[in-house]
Design an enzyme around this catalytic site. Structure first.
Site, PDB file in Angstrom:
ATOM      1  N   HIS A  66     -35.787  26.765 -52.080  1.00 37.68           N
ATOM      2  CA  HIS A  66     -35.880  26.127 -53.392  1.00 37.68           C
ATOM      3  C   HIS A  66     -34.628  26.379 -54.231  1.00 37.68           C
ATOM      4  O   HIS A  66     -34.429  27.475 -54.741  1.00 37.68           O
ATOM      5  CB  HIS A  66     -37.134  26.650 -54.116  1.00 37.68           C
ATOM      6  CG  HIS A  66     -37.394  25.991 -55.432  1.00 37.68           C
ATOM      7  ND1 HIS A  66     -37.782  26.675 -56.547  1.00 37.68           N
ATOM      8  CD2 HIS A  66     -37.305  24.690 -55.805  1.00 37.68           C
ATOM      9  CE1 HIS A  66     -37.933  25.827 -57.552  1.00 37.68           C
ATOM     10  NE2 HIS A  66     -37.640  24.621 -57.131  1.00 37.68           N
ATOM     11  N   SER A  69     -40.668  21.955 -55.633  1.00 42.73           N
ATOM     12  CA  SER A  69     -40.796  22.890 -56.765  1.00 42.73           C
ATOM     13  C   SER A  69     -42.215  23.405 -56.901  1.00 42.73           C
ATOM     14  O   SER A  69     -42.432  24.458 -57.481  1.00 42.73           O
ATOM     15  CB  SER A  69     -40.501  22.210 -58.096  1.00 42.73           C
ATOM     16  OG  SER A  69     -39.365  21.461 -58.050  1.00 42.73           O
ATOM     17  N   GLU A  95     -34.728  30.374 -54.260  1.00 43.22           N
ATOM     18  CA  GLU A  95     -35.950  31.056 -53.837  1.00 43.22           C
ATOM     19  C   GLU A  95     -36.250  30.665 -52.389  1.00 43.22           C
ATOM     20  O   GLU A  95     -36.162  29.488 -52.033  1.00 43.22           O
ATOM     21  CB  GLU A  95     -37.137  30.644 -54.718  1.00 43.22           C
ATOM     22  CG  GLU A  95     -37.036  31.148 -56.139  1.00 43.22           C
ATOM     23  CD  GLU A  95     -38.171  30.643 -57.032  1.00 43.22           C
ATOM     24  OE1 GLU A  95     -38.652  31.433 -57.855  1.00 43.22           O
ATOM     25  OE2 GLU A  95     -38.566  29.467 -56.919  1.00 43.22           O
ATOM     26  N   ASN A 112     -40.672  28.902 -61.563  1.00 40.80           N
ATOM     27  CA  ASN A 112     -41.458  27.871 -62.246  1.00 40.80           C
ATOM     28  C   ASN A 112     -42.791  28.402 -62.770  1.00 40.80           C
ATOM     29  O   ASN A 112     -43.449  27.755 -63.571  1.00 40.80           O
ATOM     30  CB  ASN A 112     -41.671  26.659 -61.347  1.00 40.80           C
ATOM     31  CG  ASN A 112     -40.481  25.723 -61.422  1.00 40.80           C
ATOM     32  OD1 ASN A 112     -39.934  25.494 -62.506  1.00 40.80           O
ATOM     33  ND2 ASN A 112     -40.049  25.214 -60.291  1.00 40.80           N
TER      34      ASN A 112
END
Ligand code: NAI
Length: 303
Positions: free
Chosen positions: A152, A131, A164, A202
């Site tokens: 991801h 992450s 992602e 994120n």
């Protein structure tokens, strides 16, 4: 299975054998996604209990889907038949693609990648589900860094559509293309983004949490009110409910990591309120208490 193989190949992806490292929350979800799409999946974990947990969690998930008539028994067995739970990293040696989903620690990941690279073929794509770590620095630990990439997924992987894809500085374009096609074949939508701290989701989510925490710290409104207002704006969950759902330990570490990676830009400054929750072990839903209290995984107060 030859049929499945040609079906997958016809969709512009050469990925058939998939190796997953780490059978925790993310690894087991990714295994389910790849197996459902018809790939042959081998999943490895250092901890044998985790492999057993992953197998029984999948059994429960698929049984529930059968009960709801979303899939039939044959589909359930097909998916389960596509997954092998293995006890050594060597078992992943025939992989076309490996996805690592172990502990979020660069040194540990680098060691696993070095060992993995000595086992798999030259063409095997080596991906990480990290992450918050730099894919470029993970790639740099490989002898062939051009085959390394970030893939991801979001939690829970079988339900969250978005993935992602993060090419490292060293990643060759054809590797990115193969991953894009593979993830499309797995029924996901994706965004390809540069390797920057937190990638897209994120990073953009940081102010969602931190501004809400600041509003609470300023005494602007209580937590249920702040959550309710955000929900009424059209978000599925308010920021506090969402942090409780993700787990404050996980959420706080990502904030710390993005903050440090942007050279301590105050925009990303972590919250002491959240740090205290982590120290208290009030991690949210998984520990029974965070901003809210939970019983059997359900929020009990205040509504
Ligand atoms: P987890 O703690 O549920 O699972 C990690 C698993 O890796 C454990 O079963 C552990 O036994 C195993 N493991 C640790 N070291 C190992 C090693 N050297 N070799 C083999 N297995 C090993 O963790 P989770 O939440 O699944 O996260 C995994 C990765 O995915 C992390 O990099 C995390 O940042 C990332 N991630 C997590 C998300 C989440 O919401 N939990 C979302 C997206 C990415």
């Amino acid at each position: 299975s030859e049929n499945q193989k040609s079906k997958i190949k016809n969709q512009d992806s050469n990925i058939y054998n998939v190796g997953i490292i780490g059978a925790g929350t993310m690894g087991s979800g990714i295994a389910q996604v790849a197996a459902t799409a018809g790939c042959q999946v081998k999943i490895f974990d250092l901890n044998a209990d985790q492999l057993e947990n992953a197998a029984s969690a999948l059994e429960n998930i698929l049984s529930r889907l059968v009960q709801k008539s979303r899939i039939d028994e044959a589909e359930k067995s097909r998916i389960q038949g596509n997954i092998q739970y293995v006890n050594t990293l060597e078992d992943l040696s025939d992989s076309d693609l490996t996805i690592e989903a172990i502990v979020e620690n660069l040194e540990v990941k680098k060691k696993v990648f070095a060992q993995l690279e000595s086992l798999v073929s030259e063409d095997c794509i080596i991906a990480s589900n990290t992450s918050s770590l730099s894919i470029t620095s993970i790639a740099a630990s490989l002898e062939k860094p051009e085959r390394c990439i970030g893939i991801h997924f979001f939690n829970p992987a079988p339900l969250m559509k978005l993935v992602e894809i993060i090419p490292a500085v060293q990643t060759e374009d054809h590797i990115t293309e193969t991953c894009v096609n593979t993830i499309k074949n797995w029924g996901k939508t994706m965004a390809v983004a540069k390797d920057t701290p937190g990638f897209i989701v994120n990073r953009v989510a940081r102010p969602f949490y931190s501004e809400a925490l600041r509003m609470y710290e300023e005494g602007m409104a209580d937590i249920p009110t702040l959550d309710k207002v955000v929900r009424q704006m059209g978000f599925r969950m308010g920021p506090f409910e969402l942090m409780d759902f993700i787990g404050h330990d996980v959420n706080y570490v990502v904030t710390e990591s993005v903050f440090a990676a942007f050279y301590f830009d105050p925009r990303y400054k972590p919250s002491l309120t959240q740090k205290r929750l982590v120290e208290a072990g009030w991690l949210g839903k998984k520990s029974g208490r965070g901003f809210y209290k939970f019983e059997n995984g359900n929020k009990i107060e205040p509504e």
